[in-house]
Structure formats: C-alpha cells, structure tokens
Design an enzyme around this catalytic site. Sequence first.
Site, PDB file in Angstrom:
ATOM      1  N   GLU A   1     -13.970 -29.129  31.388  1.00  0.00           N
ATOM      2  CA  GLU A   1     -13.095 -28.056  31.745  1.00  0.00           C
ATOM      3  C   GLU A   1     -13.977 -26.707  32.541  1.00  0.00           C
ATOM      4  O   GLU A   1     -15.066 -26.783  32.350  1.00  0.00           O
ATOM      5  CB  GLU A   1     -12.515 -27.314  30.550  1.00  0.00           C
ATOM      6  CG  GLU A   1     -11.564 -28.396  29.952  1.00  0.00           C
ATOM      7  CD  GLU A   1     -10.797 -27.620  28.624  1.00  0.00           C
ATOM      8  OE1 GLU A   1     -10.883 -26.480  28.680  1.00  0.00           O
ATOM      9  OE2 GLU A   1     -10.524 -28.293  27.992  1.00  0.00           O
TER      10      GLU A   1
ATOM     11  N   CYS B   1     -16.358 -20.033  34.455  1.00  0.00           N
ATOM     12  CA  CYS B   1     -16.873 -20.386  33.159  1.00  0.00           C
ATOM     13  C   CYS B   1     -16.822 -21.961  33.220  1.00  0.00           C
ATOM     14  O   CYS B   1     -16.060 -22.578  33.325  1.00  0.00           O
ATOM     15  CB  CYS B   1     -15.751 -19.867  32.222  1.00  0.00           C
ATOM     16  SG  CYS B   1     -16.281 -20.356  30.549  1.00  0.00           S
TER      17      CYS B   1
ATOM     18  N   CYS C   1     -18.982 -31.304  22.189  1.00  0.00           N
ATOM     19  CA  CYS C   1     -20.160 -30.746  21.615  1.00  0.00           C
ATOM     20  C   CYS C   1     -20.835 -30.958  20.036  1.00  0.00           C
ATOM     21  O   CYS C   1     -19.860 -31.257  19.310  1.00  0.00           O
ATOM     22  CB  CYS C   1     -19.707 -29.238  21.612  1.00  0.00           C
ATOM     23  SG  CYS C   1     -21.194 -27.879  21.070  1.00  0.00           S
TER      24      CYS C   1
ATOM     25  N   CYS D   1     -19.023 -25.611  15.125  1.00  0.00           N
ATOM     26  CA  CYS D   1     -18.494 -24.469  14.806  1.00  0.00           C
ATOM     27  C   CYS D   1     -16.806 -24.371  14.421  1.00  0.00           C
ATOM     28  O   CYS D   1     -16.231 -25.114  15.138  1.00  0.00           O
ATOM     29  CB  CYS D   1     -18.581 -23.382  15.925  1.00  0.00           C
ATOM     30  SG  CYS D   1     -20.473 -23.343  16.531  1.00  0.00           S
TER      31      CYS D   1
ATOM     32  N   CYS E   1     -13.799 -23.779  16.807  1.00  0.00           N
ATOM     33  CA  CYS E   1     -13.994 -23.845  18.349  1.00  0.00           C
ATOM     34  C   CYS E   1     -13.430 -25.280  18.590  1.00  0.00           C
ATOM     35  O   CYS E   1     -13.696 -26.403  18.059  1.00  0.00           O
ATOM     36  CB  CYS E   1     -15.677 -23.839  18.723  1.00  0.00           C
ATOM     37  SG  CYS E   1     -15.621 -24.500  20.480  1.00  0.00           S
TER      38      CYS E   1
ATOM     39  N   GLU F   1     -23.191 -26.770  24.274  1.00  0.00           N
ATOM     40  CA  GLU F   1     -24.133 -25.930  24.085  1.00  0.00           C
ATOM     41  C   GLU F   1     -25.326 -25.962  25.089  1.00  0.00           C
ATOM     42  O   GLU F   1     -25.844 -26.926  25.035  1.00  0.00           O
ATOM     43  CB  GLU F   1     -24.671 -26.388  22.622  1.00  0.00           C
ATOM     44  CG  GLU F   1     -25.650 -25.396  22.329  1.00  0.00           C
ATOM     45  CD  GLU F   1     -25.805 -23.979  22.403  1.00  0.00           C
ATOM     46  OE1 GLU F   1     -24.768 -23.144  22.085  1.00  0.00           O
ATOM     47  OE2 GLU F   1     -26.953 -23.420  23.018  1.00  0.00           O
TER      48      GLU F   1
ATOM     49  N   CYS G   1     -11.705 -22.380  26.132  1.00  0.00           N
ATOM     50  CA  CYS G   1     -12.424 -23.510  26.410  1.00  0.00           C
ATOM     51  C   CYS G   1     -12.218 -24.631  25.348  1.00  0.00           C
ATOM     52  O   CYS G   1     -12.036 -24.356  24.119  1.00  0.00           O
ATOM     53  CB  CYS G   1     -13.991 -23.383  26.640  1.00  0.00           C
ATOM     54  SG  CYS G   1     -14.596 -22.352  25.385  1.00  0.00           S
TER      55      CYS G   1
HETATM   56  N1  SAH Z   1     -21.916 -23.119  22.691  1.00  0.00           N
HETATM   57  C1  SAH Z   1     -22.155 -22.012  23.336  1.00  0.00           C
HETATM   58  C2  SAH Z   1     -21.000 -21.686  24.376  1.00  0.00           C
HETATM   59  C3  SAH Z   1     -19.708 -22.242  24.523  1.00  0.00           C
HETATM   60  S1  SAH Z   1     -18.569 -21.261  23.628  1.00  0.00           S
HETATM   61  C4  SAH Z   1     -21.976 -20.930  22.225  1.00  0.00           C
HETATM   62  O1  SAH Z   1     -21.786 -21.085  21.215  1.00  0.00           O
HETATM   63  O2  SAH Z   1     -22.192 -19.758  22.609  1.00  0.00           O
HETATM   64  C5  SAH Z   1     -18.347 -19.897  24.543  1.00  0.00           C
HETATM   65  C6  SAH Z   1     -17.839 -18.612  23.419  1.00  0.00           C
HETATM   66  O3  SAH Z   1     -16.446 -18.884  22.938  1.00  0.00           O
HETATM   67  C7  SAH Z   1     -18.424 -18.665  22.011  1.00  0.00           C
HETATM   68  O4  SAH Z   1     -19.034 -17.041  21.834  1.00  0.00           O
HETATM   69  C8  SAH Z   1     -17.812 -19.197  21.133  1.00  0.00           C
HETATM   70  O5  SAH Z   1     -18.285 -18.873  19.992  1.00  0.00           O
HETATM   71  C9  SAH Z   1     -16.364 -18.723  21.488  1.00  0.00           C
HETATM   72  N2  SAH Z   1     -15.376 -19.395  20.881  1.00  0.00           N
HETATM   73  C10 SAH Z   1     -15.285 -20.722  20.679  1.00  0.00           C
HETATM   74  N3  SAH Z   1     -14.220 -20.677  20.064  1.00  0.00           N
HETATM   75  C11 SAH Z   1     -13.380 -19.696  20.130  1.00  0.00           C
HETATM   76  C12 SAH Z   1     -12.313 -19.150  19.535  1.00  0.00           C
HETATM   77  N4  SAH Z   1     -11.071 -19.958  18.990  1.00  0.00           N
HETATM   78  N5  SAH Z   1     -11.606 -17.914  19.719  1.00  0.00           N
HETATM   79  C13 SAH Z   1     -12.687 -17.086  20.254  1.00  0.00           C
HETATM   80  N6  SAH Z   1     -13.669 -17.302  20.751  1.00  0.00           N
HETATM   81  C14 SAH Z   1     -14.041 -18.743  20.598  1.00  0.00           C
END
Ligand code: SAH
Length: 350
Positions: A91, A104, A111, A115, A118, A159, A330
């Site tokens: 995406e 973005c 990934c 987390c 996410c 990541e 995302c």
């Molecule tokens: N892996 C990298 C980049 C991708 S995520 C990272 O972790 O930073 C991009 C951002 O979106 C990160 O800050 C992540 O923690 C956040 N994110 C992921 N899922 C989310 C959600 N459900 N609500 C809000 N932010 C989220």
Amino acid sequence: MKLDIKSMNQEEITAQLKELGEPAFRGKQIFVWLHKGVTSFDHMTNLSKSLREKLKEHYFITVPQIERKLVSQIDGTIKYLWRLGDGNCIETVLMKYKHGNSVCISTEVGCKMGCVFCASTQAGFVRRLEASEILDQVLFTQIDSGEPISNIVLMGIGEPLDNYDNVMKFLHLVNHPDGMNIGMRHISLSTCGLVNQIDRLAESDLQLTLSVSLHAPDDETRNKLLPINRSTGAEKLMKACRAYFQKTGRRISFEYAMIDGVNDSDQQADMLAKHLKGMPGHVNLIGLNDIKESPLKPSKRVAAFQKRLESHGITATVRRKLGSDIDAACGQLRRSMLEKSQEGSKGDVK
Ligand code: SAH
C-alpha cells in the site's frame, strides 16, 4: 537471470553499460529515463534499437500494477494497493497538505515486528522490498495522480530499519538530482525502535527526520505493545535517540498512539517527559485507528495528555486524521484484500 536495473544507482548502471561496450554517458541517460517512470526500454528513444534490445536481454524494469485505488471524498487522500511483479500487494497513501503533497510508502510485504495495535503485521511477514519497488511507489503515485510529490514518509507497511540496505539505496536514488531529487529534509523514516540500526543510521549522517514509534514510556506497557522492546528496553532506545541527535543535530519525532486505559495516564505523560529531558524532540500524538478484532480502543484523554506534556515543556501535537473514509491507515487495505482472496480460494494466497 535478468537484473533489476532500477535498483541500481547511476554508477552501477554506468559500470554495467561499460561491460556491454557502451560509453559512460549512456548510464546517465538510462538513469534519467528510469526515474521518469518509463515502463519499457523501447521508450528510451535516445538509445539505438540495438542497445535497447541488448538491455532487454540483461535487465528488467519493475512496473507495479494498480490493484485498487481509493480516493477520499473528504480530503482527497488517495490510497493505492499495488500488485508487484511476484503477485504480492503493498500500500501507498498520497496525502495533500497546504505545504505540499506527501506520500506514505511501504518498505516490506507484511511485517515481522508484531506490534499488537498494527494491521500491517497481523498476516505476518512475506519479504523485503527491493529499492526499485520502494521508489516505484513515489514515482507511480506521482504519475498516476498527476500530483507533484514533495515529501516522503516511510510509515507504510513494514519496518524500514529491518530492510536497512534497500532503504538506504532507495533514499539515495530518490534524492538524486538526475532522478526525483527529493531532499533528505523532506523525508521521514519511522521505526518501532531497532536500536543497532538507529546507531547505524546516525553514522550515515543523513539529514532525514527520524520518527520513533514510542507509544509507551515504561517497559511494562511497551513490552506488551511492541514485542521488539522486550529485547532492548525503553532506556536503551532513548539512549540511542540521544546519540542520534548528538551525531546528526536532527530532532526526533516520537509517535504516540493514544490507547484507552493503556498508555494515556498522567503518570505516563510525566515519565515520557522525563525521557525527553535534555533532548529537543517532539511528540506526535495519534488517535488510535480502531482495527478489527483488536480489544484496544482509542483514548479519550488525548487533550489532557497533551496538556500534561506541555506543562513539562514538551512540544506535542495531535496528528490530523486524513482519509478516514477510505481506511487510509496502513496495512488495512492489503489485509482486507488478503481476507477476501482467502475466502475466494483457500490456500492460494501469496
Ligand atoms: N514499522 C515502522 C513504520 C510503520 S508504522 C514503525 O513502527 O514506526 C507507522 C506508524 O503507524 C507507527 O508509528 C505505528 O506505530 C503507527 N500505527 C500502527 N498501527 C496503528 C494504529 N492502529 N493506530 C495508530 N497508529 C498506528
């Protein structure tokens, strides 16, 4: 086996051309064409037909296909689901701001960071993206939308610091004056906190903005939300951030998704402020995107938390939400596509 020519920098292309018995200036000509987004060697009209044929024998040009495209009726945000050469999907989101358009982009298919909040990580990890595939998202989003892109955030699926070498290659490609020429200061890279790679990035001394997905100041909470924290701990991460600032002089942006009853207490705001003492940083408070099947809910204390941070002299902003009508966060589109294809043809998912 044919080589991915768009992942090569200008020097590498020139060296390849030399081996084919071609003069050095051809390297620049081909680089310029690739970074204009040509989809075939036949479109490189200042090259002879015989050279074009030779190039076709040795190299291929990556061209992602638009699998889905969603346009927000609210703010014009565009979300692309691209199908890559091997059938995998990723995406990209185009966001329009007064100060310019920002894209973005994803750095991996899926990934492995796990987390819990996410969507990108829930179907697991498939593979890293090549530098060309990362660049294509910027290139073809600009071509398809007709919107000039001035800013890039590496905050899509994956990541970036887990795909360090290809991401570095991409950064140099997109920054090249003969290519898209996007300045490093217009690029943000977001990480969940791979400490060794943050140290490596500091050494490379690029003028990009580092965003760290902190989401909790205390190990107890952060361990639950971001499994990567279990091996490093918040203290070590903050130490790497301080060293990064000292080396690069670039202030770090800390991402903090506000989750109801999990990371939104005043004590946690106080602890966060303590971490940031003596380091010019900035906290970006994000309303949690409610993802399906997750027990985590958006916090109702965003304004109070922001105020508390500010009372400690910490700058904190609340991120404006764009594209909420098109699932612009995302990972969500790829995931819904995977679910659909699983329903359609079980076991047939790439
Ligand atoms: N892996 C990298 C980049 C991708 S995520 C990272 O972790 O930073 C991009 C951002 O979106 C990160 O800050 C992540 O923690 C956040 N994110 C992921 N899922 C989310 C959600 N459900 N609500 C809000 N932010 C989220």
